[in-house]
Design a protein around this motif. Structure first.
Motif, PDB file in Angstrom:
ATOM      1  N   PHE A   1       0.850  -1.189   0.000  1.00  0.00           N
ATOM      2  CA  PHE A   1       0.000   0.000   0.000  1.00  0.00           C
ATOM      3  C   PHE A   1       0.881   1.233   0.000  1.00  0.00           C
ATOM      4  O   PHE A   1       2.105   1.142   0.127  1.00  0.00           O
ATOM      5  CB  PHE A   1      -0.946  -0.007   1.217  1.00  0.00           C
ATOM      6  N   ASP A   2       0.276   2.397  -0.170  1.00  0.00           N
ATOM      7  CA  ASP A   2       0.994   3.672  -0.123  1.00  0.00           C
ATOM      8  C   ASP A   2       0.588   4.418   1.135  1.00  0.00           C
ATOM      9  O   ASP A   2      -0.540   4.290   1.609  1.00  0.00           O
ATOM     10  CB  ASP A   2       0.670   4.538  -1.341  1.00  0.00           C
ATOM     11  N   LEU A   3       1.502   5.199   1.664  1.00  0.00           N
ATOM     12  CA  LEU A   3       1.229   6.018   2.826  1.00  0.00           C
ATOM     13  C   LEU A   3       1.523   7.469   2.440  1.00  0.00           C
ATOM     14  O   LEU A   3       2.630   7.768   2.005  1.00  0.00           O
ATOM     15  CB  LEU A   3       2.132   5.590   3.981  1.00  0.00           C
ATOM     16  N   GLU A   4       0.521   8.336   2.544  1.00  0.00           N
ATOM     17  CA  GLU A   4       0.656   9.730   2.116  1.00  0.00           C
ATOM     18  C   GLU A   4       0.457  10.671   3.294  1.00  0.00           C
ATOM     19  O   GLU A   4      -0.445  10.464   4.110  1.00  0.00           O
ATOM     20  CB  GLU A   4      -0.355  10.049   1.020  1.00  0.00           C
ATOM     21  N   MET A   5       1.272  11.698   3.350  1.00  0.00           N
ATOM     22  CA  MET A   5       1.183  12.705   4.398  1.00  0.00           C
ATOM     23  C   MET A   5       0.834  14.050   3.764  1.00  0.00           C
ATOM     24  O   MET A   5       1.542  14.509   2.866  1.00  0.00           O
ATOM     25  CB  MET A   5       2.507  12.807   5.133  1.00  0.00           C
ATOM     26  N   TYR A   6      -0.264  14.644   4.226  1.00  0.00           N
ATOM     27  CA  TYR A   6      -0.770  15.898   3.673  1.00  0.00           C
ATOM     28  C   TYR A   6      -0.780  17.001   4.718  1.00  0.00           C
ATOM     29  O   TYR A   6      -1.025  16.737   5.894  1.00  0.00           O
ATOM     30  CB  TYR A   6      -2.214  15.722   3.175  1.00  0.00           C
TER      31      TYR A   6
END
Length: 140
Positions: free
Chosen positions: A90-95
C-alpha cells in the motif's frame, strides 16, 4: 491577519490501497538509508567518495487505524504468513491539513512487524514497522 507559514500543524496521514483510503495514522517516523559504500583507488586508503548502494526506506508508525470494512471490500485482510506472501503493498501519504499539499509519499509499503489491536469496526496498529520501496516529496 495572515497565515503562519513557518510551522505546519494538523497534518493528515492516510493509508491508500489502489488509490482508495483504507486507514489513517496518528504518527509516522520515516528513515531513509542509502547504504553508502566507500570508493577509493588502488593503493589509497582514503575514501574518494561515498557511493549509494541500496535505498532502504523504513517507517515506524504508532496508532494506525485501518478501516476493516474498506479492507475487506478490497480483499486486504491477511490471516497468516501464507497470505502475507501474496505481496500486497500500500501507499502512505502525508498531507498538510491547511492547504492539502502532499508533503511525503511512501510507495509500495509492506508490513514488517508490530503490535495489532483488533476492536469493533476497526483494526489499530498500536506500533508497527514497515518497509517502503520508494519515497517522494520533500516534506516541507
Amino acid at each position: 491577519m495572515k497565515q503562519n507559514k513557518k510551522v505546519r500543524s494538523g497534518n493528515e496521514i492516510i493509508v491508500l490501497f489502489d488509490g482508495q483510503q483504507v486507514g489513517m495514522c496518528r504518527s509516522v517516523r520515516g528513515s531513509d538509508d542509502y547504504g553508502p559504500d566507500a570508493a577509493s583507488g588502488i593503493g589509497d586508503i582514503h575514501v574518494a567518495e561515498w557511493v549509494p548502494t541500496q535505498a532502504r526506506h523504513s517507517l515506524s508508525v504508532s496508532n494506525m487505524v485501518l478501516i476493516k470494512s474498506n479492507m475487506m471490500a478490497l480483499g486486504l485482510t491477511p490471516e497468516n504468513g501464507d497470505a502475507v506472501l501474496q505481496g500486497l503493498v500500500f501507499d502512505l501519504e502525508m498531507y498538510a491539513k491547511a492547504d492539502g499539499q502532499l508533503l511525503r509519499k511512501y510507495l509500495g509499503v509492506s508490513y514488517a512487524s508490530g503490535d495489532i489491536d483488533i476492536q469493533a469496526h476497526q483494526i489499530v496498529v498500536a506500533s508497527g514497522q514497515f518497509m517502503a520501496l520508494d519515497v517522494t516529496g520533500k516534506g516541507a
